[in-house]
Design a protein around this motif. Structure first.
Motif, mmCIF file in Angstrom:
data_model
loop_
_atom_site.group_PDB
_atom_site.id
_atom_site.type_symbol
_atom_site.label_atom_id
_atom_site.label_comp_id
_atom_site.label_asym_id
_atom_site.label_seq_id
_atom_site.Cartn_x
_atom_site.Cartn_y
_atom_site.Cartn_z
ATOM 1 N N LYS B 6 18.295 -3.027 12.221
ATOM 2 C CA LYS B 6 17.899 -1.944 13.067
ATOM 3 C C LYS B 6 16.938 -0.825 12.192
ATOM 4 O O LYS B 6 15.767 -0.737 12.631
ATOM 5 N N LEU B 7 17.625 -0.440 11.130
ATOM 6 C CA LEU B 7 16.800 0.574 10.276
ATOM 7 C C LEU B 7 15.535 -0.164 9.873
ATOM 8 O O LEU B 7 14.604 0.401 9.604
ATOM 9 N N LYS B 8 15.790 -1.686 9.333
ATOM 10 C CA LYS B 8 14.743 -2.271 8.886
ATOM 11 C C LYS B 8 13.393 -2.413 9.670
ATOM 12 O O LYS B 8 12.250 -2.111 9.450
ATOM 13 N N GLN B 26 -3.118 1.320 -1.464
ATOM 14 C CA GLN B 26 -3.515 -0.070 -1.771
ATOM 15 C C GLN B 26 -2.694 -0.887 -3.030
ATOM 16 O O GLN B 26 -2.197 -1.966 -2.895
ATOM 17 N N PRO B 27 -2.944 -0.264 -4.077
ATOM 18 C CA PRO B 27 -2.161 -0.966 -5.245
ATOM 19 C C PRO B 27 -0.754 -1.175 -5.227
ATOM 20 O O PRO B 27 -0.330 -2.024 -5.983
ATOM 21 N N VAL B 28 -0.053 -0.830 -4.036
ATOM 22 C CA VAL B 28 1.429 -1.253 -4.308
ATOM 23 C C VAL B 28 1.794 -1.976 -3.181
ATOM 24 O O VAL B 28 2.719 -2.418 -2.913
ATOM 25 N N TYR B 29 0.540 -2.458 -2.366
ATOM 26 C CA TYR B 29 0.912 -3.321 -1.050
ATOM 27 C C TYR B 29 1.520 -4.630 -1.510
ATOM 28 O O TYR B 29 2.617 -5.014 -0.889
ATOM 29 N N ILE B 35 8.872 -7.267 -0.921
ATOM 30 C CA ILE B 35 10.316 -6.726 -0.994
ATOM 31 C C ILE B 35 10.703 -6.839 0.493
ATOM 32 O O ILE B 35 11.617 -7.291 0.838
ATOM 33 N N ASN B 36 9.619 -6.390 1.317
ATOM 34 C CA ASN B 36 10.131 -6.649 2.842
ATOM 35 C C ASN B 36 10.101 -7.788 3.271
ATOM 36 O O ASN B 36 10.904 -8.141 4.467
ATOM 37 N N SER B 37 9.743 -8.959 2.507
ATOM 38 C CA SER B 37 9.640 -10.132 3.133
ATOM 39 C C SER B 37 11.159 -10.797 2.815
ATOM 40 O O SER B 37 11.576 -11.934 3.298
ATOM 41 N N LEU B 38 11.977 -10.219 1.990
ATOM 42 C CA LEU B 38 13.241 -10.483 1.670
ATOM 43 C C LEU B 38 14.303 -10.175 2.660
ATOM 44 O O LEU B 38 14.016 -8.626 3.131
ATOM 45 N N ASN B 39 15.133 -10.623 3.312
ATOM 46 C CA ASN B 39 16.226 -10.492 4.193
ATOM 47 C C ASN B 39 16.792 -9.174 3.814
ATOM 48 O O ASN B 39 17.193 -8.302 4.998
ATOM 49 N N GLU B 40 17.350 -9.003 2.520
ATOM 50 C CA GLU B 40 18.180 -8.055 2.378
ATOM 51 C C GLU B 40 17.769 -6.690 1.899
ATOM 52 O O GLU B 40 18.492 -5.697 1.466
ATOM 53 N N TYR B 41 16.624 -6.664 1.787
ATOM 54 C CA TYR B 41 15.756 -5.212 1.601
ATOM 55 C C TYR B 41 14.616 -4.804 2.303
ATOM 56 O O TYR B 41 13.969 -5.557 3.211
ATOM 57 N N VAL B 106 13.762 1.838 -2.230
ATOM 58 C CA VAL B 106 14.125 0.529 -1.694
ATOM 59 C C VAL B 106 15.425 0.761 -0.991
ATOM 60 O O VAL B 106 16.486 1.258 -1.491
ATOM 61 N N SER B 107 15.701 0.177 0.408
ATOM 62 C CA SER B 107 16.970 0.148 0.964
ATOM 63 C C SER B 107 17.574 -1.240 0.847
ATOM 64 O O SER B 107 16.645 -2.471 1.001
#
Lengths: 198, 198
Positions: B6-8, B26-29, B35-41, B106-107
């Motif tokens: 839910k938080l994600k 932009q340089p951090v995209y 990282i957001n493509s990984l399920n655990e983060y 990162v969460s």
């Protein structure tokens, strides 16, 4: 004896030796001694905040950097200024002036106890603090303040700053070091209050 | 759906909005998207490293500080110098010049996954990184570099530095920002390599 207690004994012996050789900053004694009096924690390294001149090697590698001046107390402007005038011509390397914050490494017996002291540190305003190592024997926490100044002041035997500016930097650094010490006291007070109730 | 997911979802919606409004560097995209493509983060905030002029309020409170200049890219000396000459006389408050490192929050879904990405960050050289929040929904990690410059340059409508010195600071800051970006790439490469094998 479990691994944590063995490690604690080893580090307490190291600390005793380091104090004897005056390798530990006096202004941090009361904090590390208190933490080490608690069964679930021990400290491994600390800095009470300091003002330094650092020669940065061409490689940029931190562990090859040399201290040209180091003080854990407020500094007299003239003292560091004449020291700098004496030495900058000897170095082609960059010389940085830094006022560094309080930093403390604490080991704890488990994650819960690590998180407990981390929360106390953050309450005291040590915002850049966190758990950075977890293994079977211990959990390690870095506690760090954010009061700092960090700037280039000499390169290629050329002094890049004048006396007026350097005096401002020293005034500012002394003030920040004062704030570091207030925050250390706050950290100590919150700890005392927290652990006496456990 | 559990609390973490839910938080994600909530934070991914916030990120989409922030990108639309160009509030994300932009340089951090490429790093946060991976990282957001990984399920655990998931990521909650980020800075790709930057060069800023900051007006510090008399209270010293950080959240009341104002940006007078901000760039996430290498800066042209003349551009920032004339900007500074234009404005310093307007302020009695202190103006600080800062080159700040990469910073990322990162969460993760649990302590083990938090420790996993923390280790990757530390391998990439982000030494001041750690777990700073643990609760039932998530574990939060701060990842931070240590390339920085931070110094006072104006106070009471007086410019404390000269053009020659400021040019040196800008050169040095541009070099450090370049190193920040190399280290971000290294962090990304180690992540890609680590997670593709899981």
């Amino acid at each position: 004896m479990n691994n944590f207690n063995k490690l604690k004994m080893y580090h307490m012996e190291k600390l005793r030796y380091a104090k004897e050789k005056q390798l530990v900053d006096q202004p941090v004694y009361y904090i590390i001694d208190y933490i080490n009096s608690l069964n679930e924690y021990f400290t491994t390294s600390s800095c009470a905040g300091r003002i330094i001149l650092l020669k940065i090697p061409k490689s940029g590698k931190k562990f090859e950097a040399d201290f040209l001046f180091k003080s854990h107390y407020y500094i007299d402007f003239n003292y560091i200024w004449y020291r700098l005038l004496d030495i900058y011509k000897n170095y082609e390397e960059k010389i940085y002036f830094k006022q560094e914050p309080f930093i403390l490494h604490v080991s704890s017996i488990n994650i819960d106890k690590a998180y407990e002291i981390l929360n106390i540190a953050r309450k005291a305003g040590f915002k850049h603090s966190g758990i950075f190592l977890i293994n079977n024997s211990r959990v390690m926490i870095e506690i760090m303040g954010n009061e700092k100044i960090e700037t280039l002041i000499s390169e290629n035997r050329e002094l890049l700053i004048d006396e007026h500016y350097f005096r401002k930097l020293i005034d500012e650094s002394n003030k920040k070091l004062y704030n570091v010490r207030l925050r250390m006291k706050k950290f100590y007070d919150i700890m005392i209050n927290h652990y006496k109730n456990l």
